[in-house]
Enzyme design. Structure first.
Site, short mmCIF file in Angstrom:
data_model
loop_
_atom_site.label_atom_id
_atom_site.label_comp_id
_atom_site.label_asym_id
_atom_site.label_seq_id
_atom_site.Cartn_x
_atom_site.Cartn_y
_atom_site.Cartn_z
N GLU A 1 1.55 -6.96 13.19
CA GLU A 1 0.81 -7.36 13.88
C GLU A 1 -0.07 -8.85 13.83
O GLU A 1 -0.28 -9.09 14.41
CB GLU A 1 -0.90 -6.35 13.13
CG GLU A 1 -1.65 -6.07 14.37
CD GLU A 1 -2.64 -5.07 14.40
OE1 GLU A 1 -2.86 -4.30 13.32
OE2 GLU A 1 -4.00 -5.40 14.76
N ARG B 1 1.38 -1.19 0.23
CA ARG B 1 0.33 -0.34 0.06
C ARG B 1 0.70 1.15 0.36
O ARG B 1 0.20 2.58 -0.49
CB ARG B 1 -1.13 0.13 1.39
CG ARG B 1 -1.98 -1.07 0.94
CD ARG B 1 -2.85 -1.19 2.32
NE ARG B 1 -2.19 -2.54 3.21
CZ ARG B 1 -2.19 -3.15 4.02
NH1 ARG B 1 -3.07 -2.14 4.97
NH2 ARG B 1 -2.23 -3.37 5.03
O1 LIG Z 1 3.88 -0.93 11.77
P1 LIG Z 1 3.08 -2.46 10.99
O2 LIG Z 1 2.85 -3.02 12.59
O3 LIG Z 1 4.74 -2.82 11.05
O4 LIG Z 1 2.18 -2.68 10.85
C1 LIG Z 1 1.94 -1.89 9.42
C2 LIG Z 1 2.32 -2.35 7.71
O5 LIG Z 1 1.45 -3.64 7.87
C3 LIG Z 1 0.36 -3.72 6.28
O6 LIG Z 1 1.41 -4.20 5.65
P2 LIG Z 1 1.10 -5.75 5.16
O7 LIG Z 1 2.14 -6.48 5.33
O8 LIG Z 1 -0.80 -5.98 5.55
O9 LIG Z 1 1.34 -5.32 3.26
P3 LIG Z 1 0.32 -4.39 2.23
O10 LIG Z 1 0.54 -3.26 2.18
O11 LIG Z 1 0.76 -5.61 1.43
O12 LIG Z 1 -1.11 -5.19 2.26
C4 LIG Z 1 0.31 -1.76 6.14
O13 LIG Z 1 0.33 -1.31 4.92
C5 LIG Z 1 2.00 -1.25 6.53
O14 LIG Z 1 2.55 -1.50 5.85
N1 LIG Z 2 -5.38 -2.60 11.25
C1 LIG Z 2 -4.57 -2.88 10.15
N2 LIG Z 2 -5.15 -2.38 9.40
C2 LIG Z 2 -4.56 -1.98 8.12
N3 LIG Z 2 -3.17 -1.82 7.95
C3 LIG Z 2 -2.50 -2.62 9.06
N4 LIG Z 2 -1.70 -3.09 9.22
C4 LIG Z 2 -1.07 -3.71 10.26
N5 LIG Z 2 -2.33 -3.22 11.01
C5 LIG Z 2 -2.87 -3.05 9.91
#
Ligand SMILES: O=P(O)(O)OC[C@H]1O[C@H](OP(=O)(O)OP(=O)(O)O)[C@H](O)[C@@H]1O
Ligand SMILES: Nc1ncnc2[nH]cnc12
Length: 179
Positions: A100, A63
């Site tokens: 998370e 994202r």
């Molecule tokens: O602060 P944190 O606990 O590290 O979480 C935040 C990250 O988690 C999500 O990405 P995700 O790894 O789910 O990947 P995506 O964007 O490919 O869905 C979000 O877009 C952040 O990059």
């Molecule tokens: N709760 C949440 N919603 C969207 N993106 C996330 N990345 C980590 N935690 C998330």
């Protein structure tokens, strides 16, 4: 609340129990589908890039790519993708981290960052801070400086900010929305 925060907040959808039970997922796809909201977000991040003297934008897969690439174009800066492990074809630096819901490893092309760079990291959500912290470690290991971290939304109950501020060493962490 400002007009900007009201607009952005109205375009984020809460999805309970995604991708696993107990997680309240913040879905930004309604915001991406609204050109006024997406443009306002891009402008706010580009303003931060200018104010912090950034020379490059790093976006965090996936994202952070969607949000960071238009910021780079708007600010007139290069865009550097930080990708999940195994995707980049060239020589990379790698960093493992927890998030998370699971754990992961991210990589950057070593040649994309140098000692001359000040990097603004862009992502959608700051949760535990693990992803952003790992990106800061990658940027420092590449020899570059961190200009700051810009996120759309900070989930303050997951305490990512103190963790990230320790890694940022005085550089700003700016969240347009805090929940
Ligand atoms: O602060 P944190 O606990 O590290 O979480 C935040 C990250 O988690 C999500 O990405 P995700 O790894 O789910 O990947 P995506 O964007 O490919 O869905 C979000 O877009 C952040 O990059
Ligand atoms: N709760 C949440 N919603 C969207 N993106 C996330 N990345 C980590 N935690 C998330």
């Amino acid at each position: 609340m400002t007009d900007l925060t009201t607009l952005l907040l109205s375009r984020i959808r809460d999805v309970a129990d995604h991708p696993e039970p107990g997680v309240m997922f913040k879905d930004i796809t309604p915001l991406l589908a609204d050109p006024a909201a997406f443009t306002a977000l891009t402008d706010a991040f580009a303003e931060m890039a200018g104010r912090t003297g950034a020379t490059k934008i790093v976006g965090l897969e996936a994202r952070g790519f969607i949000l960071g690439a238009p910021v780079a174009v708007r600010a007139g800066l290069g865009f550097i993708p930080v990708r999940k492990a195994g995707k980049l074809p060239g020589a990379t630096l790698s960093q493992s981290y927890d998030l998370e819901y699971g754990s992961a490893e991210i990589e950057v092309h070593a040649e994309d960052l140098s000692a001359d760079d000040r990097v603004l990291v862009v992502d959608d959500v700051l949760a535990t801070g693990g992803t952003a912290e790992a990106s800061i470690q990658l940027i420092h290991r590449a020899g570059a400086e961190v200009a700051g971290v810009a996120v759309l939304m900070e989930l303050s109950f997951l305490d990512g900010r103190p963790r990230l501020e320790a890694a940022l060493d005085g550089a700003p962490l700016e969240a347009l929305l805090t929940v």
